[in-house]
Design an enzyme around this catalytic site. Structure first.
Site, short mmCIF file in Angstrom:
data_model
loop_
_atom_site.label_atom_id
_atom_site.label_comp_id
_atom_site.label_asym_id
_atom_site.label_seq_id
_atom_site.Cartn_x
_atom_site.Cartn_y
_atom_site.Cartn_z
N ARG A 171 -2.21 11.30 -95.80
CA ARG A 171 -0.39 10.82 -96.19
C ARG A 171 0.20 9.86 -97.37
NH1 ARG A 171 4.29 9.41 -93.56
NH2 ARG A 171 6.48 9.77 -94.13
N ASP B 259 -13.95 4.16 -82.89
CA ASP B 259 -15.05 2.89 -82.46
C ASP B 259 -14.54 1.32 -82.72
OD1 ASP B 259 -16.87 5.24 -81.78
OD2 ASP B 259 -18.38 5.17 -83.49
N ARG C 274 -8.26 7.58 -61.15
CA ARG C 274 -8.58 6.74 -60.52
C ARG C 274 -6.84 7.29 -59.09
NH1 ARG C 274 -6.92 1.18 -59.66
NH2 ARG C 274 -7.54 0.14 -62.07
#
Ligand code: F6P
Length: 326
Positions: A24, A131, A158
């Site tokens: 964009r 990454d 968790r």
């Protein structure tokens, strides 16, 4: 006066949240400068096939918040060969393109460098990969979203890990880079993080687990980078079971969940800034380089350096992660 009148933008390699915001930004910045903009579908594959369409301001409306890439992406084998690149150049000529903006990671930059050298076409790279493994920028587009997604997943794990007193091995993406694992580990308060860049933590993990067992303190989250050298999450969980009798381990591979979803505010702003600067760079006559953000300032790095130099993990962060998990 710049000679650049027509440019094209494409996304290549693994998609990353924020790529649409970058597209964009390229389209709107170029239109602002009265350039004609084209979108190449499926990266280098679309360039070879001539799958190229005109993009106007309105075509990039309502995409800043969308993950993935409206231009699609691919990893093109054909482009690695001279015949493929020759065909790609024929498309450049057919559409009279004066410059390209290549959004992607290391593989994308490698192709762009070669193509630019062979045919003299100005190309600027924009770092789009979850990454964060690219030299010349503090952060790549998509990384922030990926770690937020991973941390949200780990928070959920968790809850159940705590409830059952189980040890979870959670694998995050990063074939060659531990950035996602390190930031996810720090942000989720994990007990141990396994990274491709560091020596094995296995013995340390075993002694910690034995100690934790005695202290009856819960230690239940281990983050493993996909590219960890001495075993993936599944293998590490097995190895731990061999060492500690009766330990209850579970494995979760977050996988491609980390690649999708609406980009975070940081990724949207980063993508907007870098897409805009790529267009400005082309207009200023820059080429064979990638744009990035260092210390919050836009910088250009030659493709040569961006490809060949590493973007190493900060050792202090690794040390800190260990201290905080004690
Ligand atoms: O480079 C981004 C990345 O998501 C890596 O973290 C991962 O190893 C790889 O792409 C996966 O690629 P693919 O989607 O082609 O399997």
């Amino acid at each position: 006066m710049s000679k650049i009148k027509k440019i094209a933008v494409f996304t290549s390699g693994g998609d990353a949240p924020g790529m649409n915001a970058a597209i964009r930004s390229v389209v709107r910045s170029a239109t602002f400068h009265d350039l004609h903009v084209f979108g190449i579908m499926q990266g280098y594959h679309g360039l070879i096939e001539g799958n190229i369409n005109r993009l106007e301001r309105k075509d990039v409306g309502n995409i800043i918040q969308r993950g993935g890439t409206i231009l699609k992406t691919a990893r093109s084998k054909e482009f690695m060969f001279p015949e493929g690149r020759q065909k790609a150049y024929e498309s450049v000529q057919a559409f009279e393109l004066d410059g390209l903006v290549a959004i992607g990671g290391n593989g994308t930059y490698t192709g762009a460098k070669k193509f630019g050298e062979e045919f003299g076409i100005p190309i600027i790279g924009v770092p789009g990969t979850i990454d964060n493994d690219i030299y010349g920028t503090d952060f790549t587009i998509g990384f922030d979203t990926a770690i937020n997604t991973a941390i949200e997943a780990v928070d959920r794990i968790r809850d159940t890990a705590d409830s059952h007193s189980r040890l979870f091995f959670i694998e995050v993406m990063g074939r060659h880079s531990g950035y996602i694992a390190l930031y996810t580990g720090i942000g989720s308060g994990a007990g141990t993080i396994f990274l491709p860049e560091t020596e094995s933590n296995f013995d340390k993990l075993i002694s910690l687990l034995k100690k934790e067992g005695r202290r009856k303190k819960l230690f239940n989250l281990v983050i493993v980078a996909e590219g960890n050298k001495n075993g993936n999450a599944m293998e590490l969980a097995e190895m731990v079971k061999q060492e500690i009798d009766g330990i209850d381990t579970k494995v979760t591979i977050i996988g491609h969940l980390q690649r999708g979803g609406s980009p975070t505010a940081n990724d949207r702003v980063l993508a907007s800034r870098l897409g805009h600067s790529a267009v400005e760079g082309l207009l200023e006559g820059k080429s064979a380089c990638a744009v990035g953000l260092r210390n919050n300032m836009v910088e250009f790095t030659s493709f040569e350096d961006a490809i060949s130099k590493p973007n190493p993990l900060n050792k202090d962060l690794i040390k800190m992660a260990e201290i905080l998990a004690m």
